[in-house]
Design a protein around this motif. Sequence first.
Motif, PDB file in Angstrom:
ATOM      1  N   PHE A 462       0.712  -1.112   0.011  1.00  0.00           N
ATOM      2  CA  PHE A 462       0.019  -0.080   0.070  1.00  0.00           C
ATOM      3  C   PHE A 462       0.808   1.368   0.024  1.00  0.00           C
ATOM      4  CE2 PHE A 462      -4.149  -1.718   0.104  1.00  0.00           C
ATOM      5  CZ  PHE A 462      -4.132  -3.035   0.743  1.00  0.00           C
ATOM      6  N   GLU A 463       2.296   1.173   0.275  1.00  0.00           N
ATOM      7  CA  GLU A 463       3.006   2.218   0.336  1.00  0.00           C
ATOM      8  C   GLU A 463       3.242   2.879  -1.149  1.00  0.00           C
ATOM      9  OE1 GLU A 463       6.544   0.987   1.826  1.00  0.00           O
ATOM     10  OE2 GLU A 463       5.873   0.613   3.854  1.00  0.00           O
ATOM     11  N   ASP A 464       3.287   4.145  -1.187  1.00  0.00           N
ATOM     12  CA  ASP A 464       3.354   4.718  -2.365  1.00  0.00           C
ATOM     13  C   ASP A 464       4.886   4.437  -3.144  1.00  0.00           C
ATOM     14  OD1 ASP A 464       2.105   7.884  -1.237  1.00  0.00           O
ATOM     15  OD2 ASP A 464       1.179   6.160  -2.180  1.00  0.00           O
ATOM     16  N   GLU A 465       4.721   3.923  -4.484  1.00  0.00           N
ATOM     17  CA  GLU A 465       5.730   3.398  -5.338  1.00  0.00           C
ATOM     18  C   GLU A 465       6.341   4.719  -5.965  1.00  0.00           C
ATOM     19  OE1 GLU A 465       4.416   0.513  -7.805  1.00  0.00           O
ATOM     20  OE2 GLU A 465       4.271  -1.171  -6.003  1.00  0.00           O
ATOM     21  N   GLU A 466       7.610   4.681  -6.035  1.00  0.00           N
ATOM     22  CA  GLU A 466       8.324   5.684  -6.963  1.00  0.00           C
ATOM     23  C   GLU A 466       8.077   5.162  -8.664  1.00  0.00           C
ATOM     24  OE1 GLU A 466      12.543   5.814  -6.131  1.00  0.00           O
ATOM     25  OE2 GLU A 466      12.124   6.535  -3.941  1.00  0.00           O
ATOM     26  N   LEU A 467       8.121   6.086  -9.269  1.00  0.00           N
ATOM     27  CA  LEU A 467       8.112   5.914 -10.731  1.00  0.00           C
ATOM     28  C   LEU A 467       8.994   5.115 -11.447  1.00  0.00           C
ATOM     29  CD1 LEU A 467       7.046   9.346 -12.084  1.00  0.00           C
ATOM     30  CD2 LEU A 467       5.533   7.544 -11.776  1.00  0.00           C
ATOM     31  N   THR A 468       8.746   4.050 -12.035  1.00  0.00           N
ATOM     32  CA  THR A 468       9.719   2.902 -12.445  1.00  0.00           C
ATOM     33  C   THR A 468      10.485   3.706 -13.697  1.00  0.00           C
ATOM     34  OG1 THR A 468       8.140   1.250 -11.881  1.00  0.00           O
ATOM     35  CG2 THR A 468       9.663   0.550 -13.510  1.00  0.00           C
ATOM     36  N   ALA A 469      11.504   3.471 -13.620  1.00  0.00           N
ATOM     37  CA  ALA A 469      12.479   3.989 -14.657  1.00  0.00           C
ATOM     38  C   ALA A 469      12.227   3.258 -16.025  1.00  0.00           C
ATOM     39  CB  ALA A 469      14.172   3.650 -14.453  1.00  0.00           C
ATOM     40  N   PRO A 470      11.992   4.169 -17.275  1.00  0.00           N
ATOM     41  CA  PRO A 470      11.632   3.461 -18.330  1.00  0.00           C
ATOM     42  C   PRO A 470      12.774   2.492 -19.006  1.00  0.00           C
ATOM     43  CG  PRO A 470      11.594   5.768 -18.593  1.00  0.00           C
ATOM     44  CD  PRO A 470      12.132   5.539 -17.375  1.00  0.00           C
ATOM     45  N   ILE A 471      12.343   1.435 -19.614  1.00  0.00           N
ATOM     46  CA  ILE A 471      13.290   0.537 -20.241  1.00  0.00           C
ATOM     47  C   ILE A 471      13.369   0.526 -21.653  1.00  0.00           C
ATOM     48  CG2 ILE A 471      12.746  -1.121 -18.156  1.00  0.00           C
ATOM     49  CD1 ILE A 471      10.905  -2.650 -20.205  1.00  0.00           C
ATOM     50  N   GLY A 472      12.951   1.320 -22.219  1.00  0.00           N
ATOM     51  CA  GLY A 472      12.907   1.623 -23.795  1.00  0.00           C
ATOM     52  C   GLY A 472      11.814   2.550 -24.188  1.00  0.00           C
ATOM     53  N   LYS A 473      11.494   2.656 -25.546  1.00  0.00           N
ATOM     54  CA  LYS A 473      10.607   3.520 -26.299  1.00  0.00           C
ATOM     55  C   LYS A 473       9.882   2.848 -27.192  1.00  0.00           C
ATOM     56  CE  LYS A 473      13.411   7.963 -25.536  1.00  0.00           C
ATOM     57  NZ  LYS A 473      12.054   8.392 -24.524  1.00  0.00           N
ATOM     58  N   CYS A 474       8.696   2.984 -27.617  1.00  0.00           N
ATOM     59  CA  CYS A 474       7.932   2.765 -28.515  1.00  0.00           C
ATOM     60  C   CYS A 474       7.222   3.724 -29.372  1.00  0.00           C
ATOM     61  CB  CYS A 474       6.846   1.666 -28.118  1.00  0.00           C
ATOM     62  SG  CYS A 474       5.657   2.700 -26.908  1.00  0.00           S
ATOM     63  N   THR A 475       7.124   3.669 -30.646  1.00  0.00           N
ATOM     64  CA  THR A 475       6.549   4.511 -31.681  1.00  0.00           C
ATOM     65  C   THR A 475       5.056   3.753 -32.280  1.00  0.00           C
ATOM     66  OG1 THR A 475       8.617   5.024 -32.441  1.00  0.00           O
ATOM     67  CG2 THR A 475       6.871   5.824 -33.823  1.00  0.00           C
ATOM     68  N   ALA A 476       4.010   4.591 -31.910  1.00  0.00           N
ATOM     69  CA  ALA A 476       2.635   4.163 -32.387  1.00  0.00           C
ATOM     70  C   ALA A 476       2.728   4.009 -33.946  1.00  0.00           C
ATOM     71  CB  ALA A 476       1.574   5.091 -31.880  1.00  0.00           C
ATOM     72  N   MET A 477       2.073   2.620 -34.134  1.00  0.00           N
ATOM     73  CA  MET A 477       1.911   2.478 -35.821  1.00  0.00           C
ATOM     74  C   MET A 477       0.440   2.934 -36.201  1.00  0.00           C
ATOM     75  SD  MET A 477       3.995  -0.840 -36.710  1.00  0.00           S
ATOM     76  CE  MET A 477       3.132  -2.044 -35.660  1.00  0.00           C
ATOM     77  N   TYR A 478      -0.551   2.954 -35.087  1.00  0.00           N
ATOM     78  CA  TYR A 478      -1.791   3.093 -35.336  1.00  0.00           C
ATOM     79  C   TYR A 478      -2.168   3.663 -34.149  1.00  0.00           C
ATOM     80  CZ  TYR A 478      -0.857  -1.194 -38.131  1.00  0.00           C
ATOM     81  OH  TYR A 478      -0.357  -1.991 -38.772  1.00  0.00           O
ATOM     82  N   SER A 479      -3.299   4.504 -34.125  1.00  0.00           N
ATOM     83  CA  SER A 479      -3.942   5.308 -33.139  1.00  0.00           C
ATOM     84  C   SER A 479      -4.846   4.294 -32.390  1.00  0.00           C
ATOM     85  CB  SER A 479      -4.908   6.262 -33.802  1.00  0.00           C
ATOM     86  OG  SER A 479      -4.245   7.365 -34.319  1.00  0.00           O
ATOM     87  N   PHE A 480      -4.785   4.638 -30.942  1.00  0.00           N
ATOM     88  CA  PHE A 480      -5.557   3.684 -30.080  1.00  0.00           C
ATOM     89  C   PHE A 480      -6.486   4.540 -29.102  1.00  0.00           C
ATOM     90  CE2 PHE A 480      -5.513   1.466 -25.777  1.00  0.00           C
ATOM     91  CZ  PHE A 480      -6.437   0.209 -26.287  1.00  0.00           C
ATOM     92  N   PRO A 481      -7.730   4.472 -28.845  1.00  0.00           N
ATOM     93  CA  PRO A 481      -8.633   5.477 -28.172  1.00  0.00           C
ATOM     94  C   PRO A 481      -8.253   5.214 -26.599  1.00  0.00           C
ATOM     95  CG  PRO A 481      -9.686   3.413 -28.741  1.00  0.00           C
ATOM     96  CD  PRO A 481      -8.607   3.385 -29.572  1.00  0.00           C
ATOM     97  N   GLY A 482      -7.831   3.932 -26.151  1.00  0.00           N
ATOM     98  CA  GLY A 482      -7.898   3.769 -24.889  1.00  0.00           C
ATOM     99  C   GLY A 482      -8.742   4.236 -23.812  1.00  0.00           C
ATOM    100  N   ALA A 483      -9.821   3.536 -24.388  1.00  0.00           N
ATOM    101  CA  ALA A 483     -11.336   3.756 -23.513  1.00  0.00           C
ATOM    102  C   ALA A 483     -11.449   3.022 -22.306  1.00  0.00           C
ATOM    103  CB  ALA A 483     -12.331   3.670 -24.489  1.00  0.00           C
ATOM    104  N   SER A 484     -10.844   1.786 -22.203  1.00  0.00           N
ATOM    105  CA  SER A 484     -11.253   1.021 -21.050  1.00  0.00           C
ATOM    106  C   SER A 484     -10.249   1.377 -19.862  1.00  0.00           C
ATOM    107  CB  SER A 484     -10.962  -0.373 -21.407  1.00  0.00           C
ATOM    108  OG  SER A 484      -9.632  -0.569 -21.872  1.00  0.00           O
ATOM    109  N   GLU A 485     -10.477   1.035 -18.614  1.00  0.00           N
ATOM    110  CA  GLU A 485      -9.971   1.187 -17.588  1.00  0.00           C
ATOM    111  C   GLU A 485      -8.441   0.671 -17.657  1.00  0.00           C
ATOM    112  OE1 GLU A 485     -10.156   0.561 -12.510  1.00  0.00           O
ATOM    113  OE2 GLU A 485     -11.771  -0.163 -13.984  1.00  0.00           O
ATOM    114  N   GLY A 486      -7.344   1.481 -17.186  1.00  0.00           N
ATOM    115  CA  GLY A 486      -5.937   0.786 -17.165  1.00  0.00           C
ATOM    116  C   GLY A 486      -5.386   1.066 -18.517  1.00  0.00           C
TER     117      GLY A 486
END
Length: 531
Positions: A462-486
């Motif tokens: 339950f303790e607040d977590e620090e932001l995880t360091a990125p492990i890489g990058k990605c480039t979107a090939m298509y658009s995604f609405p992201g309407a669902s939870e998460g």
Amino acid sequence: MDWGTELWDQYDIIEKHTQSGLELVEKYVKFVKERTEIEQNYAKQLRNLSKKYNPKRSGKDEPECRLSSYQSFVDILNEMNDYAGQRELIAENMMMNICIDLTKYLQELKQERKTYLLDAKKAQQSLESTYKQLDSSKKRFEREWREAERAAQYAEKTDQDINATKADVEKAKQQAHMRAHVAEECKNDYAAQLQKYNKEKNQFYFSDMPLIFNKLQDLDERRVRKVAQGYTLFSDTEKHVMPIIGKCLEGITKAGTNVDEKNDSLIVIEQNKSGFERPGDVEFEDYSEGINRASSDSSLGTPKGPMDLLGKNRNKNFWLFSKKSKPTVTEDFAHLPPEQRRKRLQQKLEDICKELQKEVDQSEALGKMKDVYEKNPQMGDPASLAPQINQTSQNIERLRGELNKYETWVAEAGVRGDTLRYKSHTFNNNGAHDLLSPDGAHSDESTPDTSQAIYAEFDDDFEDEELTAPIGKCTAMYSFPGASEGTISMQEGEVLSVVEEDKGDGWTRVRRSNGDEGYIPTSYVTVSINK
């Protein structure tokens, strides 16, 4: 110095010597081939030996496997297996670089030698044919010259004969003249044949045969040079793997030095410590007073020992070296001594928690995927996920039941007279963790009493977590609405930071530069992970 000059008359010797040289190559190839068979058999025997003494999979969980002496023996067997691999490599390289290569080269030398000997034979036959022509012309010249002499003598005799007619004398002279002419032609032919033979003879002995002998010398020297390389390879092939063989032997030496007798003794104690107290004094039973005392004065306050735990057998002597029948293994490990039972229950509880966490993660992933399919039918049919979701739910319920059962057993096996409190992993539908007391009630305590805890592997989530360091990058090939939870929306061409790779469920966790995080379909992006 060359064979054509020094050995011009030793054709048979040269032929025999070159043949003997080729036979030596054949003999060496057979020798190396038999050596490779020995190496292969040796390696096979080493592998079988290593396999014979290596523990089976079922035996790797035995208590002895944790001992350093046991682990070092396994390391020695593994190093021996690697050593066998190097012996196989020696055999393979010898076969390829020596046997096969020399055999191919030997066939080429045989064909080349055959050609040279055939050329020599042709030259010999040509010279012999010319000599036969010379001998024939010589004999003809000899015969015709004698006939001419006889014809001349007859003509002279006829000329002196007073009874001979003039016609007889003329005829005899003509005959003598004709024979002399024929004899002169035979003489010229013989001289021509002699000149031809001498020329061919000089060509044979000073040019043709020396050239062939020199070619055979070159062939033989190349054969010697090639077989010498084979001799060197015989040693170099083994030298090449010596560093690796040396590492195998070093590994065996290291296995010996890694044995720690003190640590092994501690492991034996840890694995076999029963947790029982030593038995107290035997009580005195005074039959003269008809009183059966519960305990003697000397045993008052003595902690309970094995005799107290034996129930109906408490009056029997507790012998340290008595033979013990093999206990019946039970699911709650009640057949084990208290200390060992506690450890086995804790380990089992940890395994169940890990398996349950895995199923919960799978359930969350399937839920997200179903939500995406419902909002984006082109990506898949939500109904196709129903069997997996149902199976995962059943697994979670089964594991929760096992978790509760083992938590109860852990509480029972906990401590001697002390109040038991511990922290365990439990899971709700969304994977959250709750703190439970031994009776199953929710507790608001975030930090249990560590002096009383017997199972506290997992930290408070339950303790607040620090932001995880990125492990890489990605480039979107298509658009995604992201309407669902998460999930998180993205536009085609947008670059996002990868926080968590795809775990096999088809989703990748990403973060925007403004700190927003969420899941996106892995198939919608091209991912580049930092090295």
